[in-house]
Scaffold this motif. Structure first.
Motif, PDB file in Angstrom:
ATOM      1  N   LEU A  12       0.804  -1.226   0.000  1.00 30.28           N
ATOM      2  CA  LEU A  12       0.000   0.000   0.000  1.00 30.28           C
ATOM      3  C   LEU A  12       0.834   1.272   0.000  1.00 30.28           C
ATOM      4  O   LEU A  12       0.388   2.303  -0.491  1.00 30.28           O
ATOM      5  N   SER A  13       2.054   1.219   0.569  1.00 28.32           N
ATOM      6  CA  SER A  13       2.865   2.444   0.584  1.00 28.32           C
ATOM      7  C   SER A  13       3.165   2.922  -0.836  1.00 28.32           C
ATOM      8  O   SER A  13       3.224   4.132  -1.087  1.00 28.32           O
ATOM      9  N   GLN A  14       3.331   1.982  -1.783  1.00 28.73           N
ATOM     10  CA  GLN A  14       3.568   2.380  -3.165  1.00 28.73           C
ATOM     11  C   GLN A  14       2.265   2.677  -3.896  1.00 28.73           C
ATOM     12  O   GLN A  14       2.236   3.499  -4.810  1.00 28.73           O
ATOM     13  N   VAL A  15       1.183   2.040  -3.484  1.00 33.18           N
ATOM     14  CA  VAL A  15      -0.123   2.327  -4.083  1.00 33.18           C
ATOM     15  C   VAL A  15      -0.525   3.783  -3.845  1.00 33.18           C
ATOM     16  O   VAL A  15      -1.091   4.438  -4.723  1.00 33.18           O
ATOM     17  N   ILE A  16      -0.196   4.310  -2.661  1.00 25.39           N
ATOM     18  CA  ILE A  16      -0.537   5.711  -2.363  1.00 25.39           C
ATOM     19  C   ILE A  16       0.548   6.672  -2.849  1.00 25.39           C
ATOM     20  O   ILE A  16       0.485   7.869  -2.576  1.00 25.39           O
ATOM     21  N   GLY A  17       1.563   6.141  -3.560  1.00 25.93           N
ATOM     22  CA  GLY A  17       2.559   7.010  -4.183  1.00 25.93           C
ATOM     23  C   GLY A  17       3.695   7.427  -3.284  1.00 25.93           C
ATOM     24  O   GLY A  17       4.199   8.553  -3.398  1.00 25.93           O
ATOM     25  N   SER A  18       4.153   6.546  -2.381  1.00 28.95           N
ATOM     26  CA  SER A  18       5.228   6.901  -1.459  1.00 28.95           C
ATOM     27  C   SER A  18       6.487   7.343  -2.205  1.00 28.95           C
ATOM     28  O   SER A  18       7.109   8.349  -1.866  1.00 28.95           O
ATOM     29  N   SER A  19       6.875   6.591  -3.239  1.00 26.31           N
ATOM     30  CA  SER A  19       8.063   6.967  -4.016  1.00 26.31           C
ATOM     31  C   SER A  19       7.861   8.293  -4.726  1.00 26.31           C
ATOM     32  O   SER A  19       8.797   9.083  -4.879  1.00 26.31           O
ATOM     33  N   PHE A  20       6.646   8.550  -5.169  1.00 22.16           N
ATOM     34  CA  PHE A  20       6.312   9.817  -5.812  1.00 22.16           C
ATOM     35  C   PHE A  20       6.441  10.955  -4.811  1.00 22.16           C
ATOM     36  O   PHE A  20       7.029  12.016  -5.109  1.00 22.16           O
ATOM     37  N   MET A  21       5.932  10.759  -3.587  1.00 24.43           N
ATOM     38  CA  MET A  21       5.962  11.820  -2.576  1.00 24.43           C
ATOM     39  C   MET A  21       7.393  12.127  -2.124  1.00 24.43           C
ATOM     40  O   MET A  21       7.754  13.293  -1.948  1.00 24.43           O
ATOM     41  N   THR A  22       8.217  11.076  -1.907  1.00 24.50           N
ATOM     42  CA  THR A  22       9.586  11.329  -1.448  1.00 24.50           C
ATOM     43  C   THR A  22      10.435  11.963  -2.550  1.00 24.50           C
ATOM     44  O   THR A  22      11.430  12.616  -2.258  1.00 24.50           O
ATOM     45  N   ASN A  23      10.062  11.758  -3.813  1.00 23.03           N
ATOM     46  CA  ASN A  23      10.738  12.432  -4.923  1.00 23.03           C
ATOM     47  C   ASN A  23      10.034  13.738  -5.289  1.00 23.03           C
ATOM     48  O   ASN A  23      10.359  14.350  -6.304  1.00 23.03           O
ATOM     49  N   GLY A  24       9.079  14.148  -4.446  1.00 23.50           N
ATOM     50  CA  GLY A  24       8.277  15.326  -4.723  1.00 23.50           C
ATOM     51  C   GLY A  24       9.066  16.596  -5.009  1.00 23.50           C
ATOM     52  O   GLY A  24       8.764  17.306  -5.976  1.00 23.50           O
TER      53      GLY A  24
END
Length: 538
Positions: free
Chosen positions: A312-324
């Motif tokens: 779920l952490s990747q489903v909610i875009g964790s990698s996207f947010m940390t690379n924000g």
């Protein structure tokens, strides 16, 4: 209702009353309902031990953000970059290797944590994690070449995987039933706290030209293995590990060290021994467990749930947010505004984790997760719509704002998911099941960390806000899967969950059940101690 059924129900009520009269605040006793605050008051030492157990999440959050911040420091670029077109530039392949191989090492550390914990105990796994982390940070601190820096990141990554997996296993086994969900969901709070600490240490040093700017940033990471080693002598071993290894007397002593009265510890120990014995009878598992057992029979359902929770952490875009920050700069936002948005996002993540801790005591796990994924899907849908207008300044602000609002999703989506992942595994397979879950988590993270730059870089796909459609689609699919597969575990002892999952009780039948240590009435189902559906209550 027939006379026989009335008699059977009356029998269960009598057994429940007797069990509740002798029960206490355990993860496996059929204890009378207590408020969360009462449980906190009655278990002060366990609260401290759970804070200790979540230090792996804090380490991971700190380490994740430290590298991103160091890449923006002039001294770091001078040391590890190459002179290109009048400036020092760190080659993209080194940045990819530092990120990807660190995640792979974390994945391998999580895998190794299962057999290491089962063989030598939870405390031994913490010790190995602390030693590896201290060594890895030493290599990173002294590194003068990109290759040496990579070696240090790999060693520290192994330590992070060990600490994260061991922490969740330990917390699930020492926490009172009323506190277990909050303690396991503390994972998200500690990870966001790690982000905040990293930012607090780094931001005042960003303009420094000396290599002390980034060296102090990395050296501050020694605090975490230092805390582990400092308090490890005071940490009791998990009673579950000791019972599984036949050390019942030692398990009783550990329960007393966890803050339980002597009379209470006897009942607790009996619950743990009974749960372990019944599981062995059901599975004929006197032999040593293996990773293959996680994918056999009814354990495969448990493993699927753990895998969903870790995805779920990747489903909610964790990698996207940390690379924000990098994404927003690429999309055209100024550095000053990007920094402001990043700080707001981290604050949202911390606030979300705190609010979720309270809501879990009211709403349970399942509803919060479904709400979190639904909210994430909605936010990313709006972002995708704004991304259809790439050259509009208002649309860029919408993309940036909704990307940072996504940090609010982290609490309700990930906190309860970590709680369920720590609760549904079989007792004898808990360390290995969580190792499988975290291994998948960091494998999935590695894939997304490699893919993300190709999605938003201006010289690649350059999708901008259109990336929102990808995560909106993932969220919609996940909602359907979770609705069918994800059970509600709030208020359930390990013994109850073990029996229900072994018996194949449907997901929707989990809430609203009552029962006793000798027999459970689960919705319409009666589950005996060997985990079989023995009849129907009409």
């Amino acid at each position: 209702m027939s006379t026989d059924h009335k008699s059977e129900t009356s029998h269960h009520e009598v057994v429940d009353e007797n069990a509740n009269a002798n029960a206490n605040a355990t993860g496996d006793a059929s204890s009378p309902p207590r408020s969360t605050w009462d449980a906190l008051r009655d278990n002060p030492w366990v609260v401290l031990f759970c804070l200790y157990g979540n230090i792996g999440a804090l380490m991971y959050g700190f380490d994740n953000l430290v590298l991103s911040l160091a890449l923006s420091m002039t001294a770091f670029e001078t040391t590890f970059g190459t002179w290109t077109a009048g400036a020092y530039v760190i080659p993209a392949y080194w940045q990819s290797l530092w990120n990807a191989l660190s995640q792979v090492a974390t994945m391998l550390g999580a895998t190794a944590a299962g057999p290491l914990q089962d063989r030598f105990g939870r405390r031994a796994a913490f010790l190995v994690a602390a030693c590896l982390s201290a060594a890895g940070i030493a290599v990173v601190y002294t590194a003068a070449t990109p290759g040496a820096f990579l070696a240090g990141k790999i060693v520290n990554g192994l330590a992070l995987g060990l600490a994260l997996t061991t922490g969740q296993t330990y917390i699930s086994e020492v926490t009172a039933l009323e506190l277990r969900g909050i303690a396991l969901s503390g994972f998200t709070f500690c990870m966001n706290l790690g982000y905040l600490i990293a930012a607090s240490v780094a931001l005042p040093r960003m303009s420094m030209a000396s290599d002390a700017a980034y060296k102090v940033l990395f050296a501050s990471g020694w605090v975490w293995p230092g805390v582990i080693l400092l308090f490890l002598p005071f940490m009791p071993e998990s009673p579950y590990f000791l019972v599984m290894n036949g050390q019942h007397d030692q398990a009783g002593r550990m329960l007393r060290r966890l803050g339980h009265q002597a009379s209470e510890a006897v009942i607790l120990l009996d619950d743990i021994v009974r749960t372990h014995t019944e599981e062995q009878l059901r599975t004929q598992a006197a032999r040593e467990s293996s990773f293959r057992d996680c994918f056999r029979g009814t354990n495969w359902r448990r493993t699927r749930i753990i895998l969903y929770c870790n995805a779920l952490s990747q489903v909610i875009g964790s990698s996207f947010m940390t690379n924000g920050p990098y994404f927003l700069v690429q999309a055209g936002m100024s550095s000053a505004k990007t920094g402001m948005m990043t700080e707001i996002g981290i604050a949202f993540g911390i606030a979300s984790s705190l609010v979720t801790g309270y809501l879990m005591t009211v709403c349970g796990r399942r509803r919060l997760i479904l709400f979190g994924i639904g909210l994430s899907t909605g936010l990313f849908t709006v972002m995708g719509i704004a991304g259809c207008f790439p050259h509009s300044s208002p649309a860029l602000w919408v993309v940036g704002i909704f990307l940072e609002l996504s940090w609010w999703v982290y609490g309700p989506a990930i906190g309860p998911a970590m709680a369920i992942a720590g609760e549904v595994s079989a007792v004898r397979l808990r360390a290995k099941s969580l190792a499988v879950g975290f291994t998948f988590n960091y494998f999935f993270s590695t894939v997304w960390n490699v893919v993300m730059p190709y999605l938003y870089n201006s010289d690649e796909a350059d999708l901008g806000g259109l990336i929102g459609w990808i995560f909106a689609g993932l969220g919609a699919i996940s909602l359907g899967v979770l609705f069918v597969e994800l059970p509600e575990t709030k208020g359930r002892s390990f013994e109850e969950l073990d029996e229900m999952l072994t018996a194949g009780v449907p997901t929707r039948a989990f809430p609203g059940s009552v029962g006793s240590p000798s027999s459970r009435i689960v919705g319409k189902y009666t589950v005996d101690p060997l985990g079989t559906l023995s009849g129907m209550i009409t």
